[in-house]
Write a protein that holds these residues in place. Sequence first.
Motif, PDB file in Angstrom:
ATOM      1  N   LEU A 253       0.803  -1.314   0.049  1.00  0.00           N
ATOM      2  CA  LEU A 253       0.102   0.105  -0.022  1.00  0.00           C
ATOM      3  C   LEU A 253       0.764   1.262  -0.106  1.00  0.00           C
ATOM      4  O   LEU A 253       0.488   2.409   0.225  1.00  0.00           O
ATOM      5  N   ALA A 254       2.029   1.162  -0.345  1.00  0.00           N
ATOM      6  CA  ALA A 254       3.164   2.319  -0.370  1.00  0.00           C
ATOM      7  C   ALA A 254       2.707   3.577  -1.072  1.00  0.00           C
ATOM      8  O   ALA A 254       2.246   2.913  -2.439  1.00  0.00           O
ATOM      9  N   GLY A 255       2.709   4.589  -0.809  1.00  0.00           N
ATOM     10  CA  GLY A 255       2.438   5.704  -1.780  1.00  0.00           C
ATOM     11  C   GLY A 255       1.122   6.151  -1.957  1.00  0.00           C
ATOM     12  O   GLY A 255       0.715   7.088  -2.829  1.00  0.00           O
ATOM     13  N   LEU A 256      -0.016   5.409  -1.247  1.00  0.00           N
ATOM     14  CA  LEU A 256      -1.383   5.828  -1.246  1.00  0.00           C
ATOM     15  C   LEU A 256      -1.822   6.584  -0.192  1.00  0.00           C
ATOM     16  O   LEU A 256      -1.176   6.284   0.913  1.00  0.00           O
ATOM     17  N   GLU A 257      -2.954   7.299  -0.325  1.00  0.00           N
ATOM     18  CA  GLU A 257      -3.624   7.914   0.650  1.00  0.00           C
ATOM     19  C   GLU A 257      -4.535   6.534   1.110  1.00  0.00           C
ATOM     20  O   GLU A 257      -5.065   6.180   0.475  1.00  0.00           O
ATOM     21  N   LEU A 258      -4.714   6.481   2.467  1.00  0.00           N
ATOM     22  CA  LEU A 258      -5.473   5.438   3.261  1.00  0.00           C
ATOM     23  C   LEU A 258      -6.554   5.985   4.145  1.00  0.00           C
ATOM     24  O   LEU A 258      -6.291   6.941   4.817  1.00  0.00           O
ATOM     25  N   PHE A 259      -7.718   5.524   4.096  1.00  0.00           N
ATOM     26  CA  PHE A 259      -8.704   6.103   4.738  1.00  0.00           C
ATOM     27  C   PHE A 259      -9.560   5.141   5.725  1.00  0.00           C
ATOM     28  O   PHE A 259     -10.670   5.353   5.844  1.00  0.00           O
ATOM     29  N   GLY A 260      -8.919   4.236   6.198  1.00  0.00           N
ATOM     30  CA  GLY A 260      -9.457   3.434   7.254  1.00  0.00           C
ATOM     31  C   GLY A 260     -10.082   2.256   6.861  1.00  0.00           C
ATOM     32  O   GLY A 260     -10.907   2.042   5.724  1.00  0.00           O
TER      33      GLY A 260
ATOM     34  N   ALA B 243      -8.539   3.795  -0.660  1.00  0.00           N
ATOM     35  CA  ALA B 243      -7.328   4.071  -0.998  1.00  0.00           C
ATOM     36  C   ALA B 243      -7.239   5.061  -2.182  1.00  0.00           C
ATOM     37  O   ALA B 243      -8.038   4.785  -3.076  1.00  0.00           O
ATOM     38  N   ARG B 244      -5.920   5.882  -2.261  1.00  0.00           N
ATOM     39  CA  ARG B 244      -6.186   6.769  -3.416  1.00  0.00           C
ATOM     40  C   ARG B 244      -4.567   7.194  -3.708  1.00  0.00           C
ATOM     41  O   ARG B 244      -3.946   7.564  -3.080  1.00  0.00           O
ATOM     42  N   SER B 245      -4.397   7.030  -4.942  1.00  0.00           N
ATOM     43  CA  SER B 245      -3.106   7.484  -5.742  1.00  0.00           C
ATOM     44  C   SER B 245      -3.214   8.956  -5.666  1.00  0.00           C
ATOM     45  O   SER B 245      -4.129   9.233  -5.948  1.00  0.00           O
ATOM     46  N   PRO B 246      -1.917   9.636  -5.697  1.00  0.00           N
ATOM     47  CA  PRO B 246      -2.068  11.110  -6.261  1.00  0.00           C
ATOM     48  C   PRO B 246      -2.840  11.519  -7.315  1.00  0.00           C
ATOM     49  O   PRO B 246      -2.574  10.786  -8.462  1.00  0.00           O
ATOM     50  N   GLY B 247      -3.567  12.370  -7.028  1.00  0.00           N
ATOM     51  CA  GLY B 247      -4.452  12.585  -8.538  1.00  0.00           C
ATOM     52  C   GLY B 247      -5.560  11.565  -8.706  1.00  0.00           C
ATOM     53  O   GLY B 247      -6.315  11.826  -9.816  1.00  0.00           O
TER      54      GLY B 247
END
Length: 424
Positions: free
Chosen positions: A391-398, A410-414
């Motif tokens: 999950l490296a480099g991702l925004e994570l939301f619980g 999860a969201r990658s940049p952009g």
Amino acid sequence: MKGSGSGALNTSRLDEERQRGRAAGTTVFPIFPRPCHRGPSSRRGWSGRLALALLVAGCSPAVVDESPGHLPDGGGGAPTAPPSPAACDASAADGVAVFASTVDTGDPRAPGAPAYAIDGCWLAYVAAPAAGDVSGELKLRDLGTGEELLLAPAAEAPRRPALAGDVVVWEATDNGTRVVRVRRGGQTETIPGPFDHAGEPRAQGDAVVLTGWLTADEAGDTDVFLYEIGQAEAVRIASSPGQQRFPDISATHVAFADFSEDPDGRFDQDESDLADIVVHDRRTGRATRRSREGKQAFPMLGAGERVAYLEWDGIHPEPKFELFDLVIGDIAAPGSGDAVAASIELEGAPYVLPAVRGELVEWVERPSGGEASLRRRPADLSAPAAEVPGLAGLELFGPSASATITVLAARSPGGELELRGIAR
């Protein structure tokens, strides 16, 4: 308000089901399993493009099993057992596009609540909004077959879904009023009770627990109510001065945060918020307060005979979500013996609770100046926490967890906010 709908079928019966769905106020979507594709999007119009892509790639959509056991409604509104957890794997949740108001708008109505929930092979989620909508539709997906059922339209702003067996609950807005909907056996209803409005639901296979506001004032007095499936209305099980909120439920207990000791008696995240955890025995009706130093709130049941919760000690304001301890202990023992499972940092919103299920507790760590990570630890604290790889480099939301699968947004940049499924 009551309504019912039918599970999504294959295209040979789609026209018939669409007519039936329109009559019931329910939309039916054709969702095909994808043997040659991982990471499906849940947005409108994807299925036709996917079918074409599969044909071009030399793959054909798998045949959808129309037998009643494979449909969320049993094929026509009858109760049915959930699909076996062995019928799906974690990757079936990959790529489902989701929406969470706390992620995308900072809406404070649902602190700590993800817009998705999983149990066995069923996934309930608020989909990414369509163009022009401010919320998304609530859908129920069978991860084993890919079939989907629309549970609530975007106009109701569905949120905080919870799943247990064939019981699905969620919070919605009905004519400007916050309500709790429950669906079981193909039937959906609004839970009635002696309250002005209700929210913060959690589900068990035979019951739903929720917070009821006694007046229209969002900062006013609240109690905890238990709705056993089939009864006339929800029944008050916790009543004290001020607010009792954020309940959770298991087969044997209900746990909630009691703000009666707080100077203003309510949860408002000011610098003086105080609360304790109270555990209610469903069989005897006996309530036990877990008295500890510091401030405790947001209990979580789901790890057998244990109770977990968030604790703030010497951190102001309380409760706040940037820095807190995750505490867990034996539900039958005094709270003084509860132990810290993790000290968690979440730099900036959104704030989503840890997941406590079976043998594991899991949480997102988002430190200041560092990358987000998903971490897990045995619920009995027999081993230290470990980071979940991939999950490296991702925004994570619980996270939300079943016995065999953990899902988190999860969201990658952009990129878009999508689910990731991880085997437990």
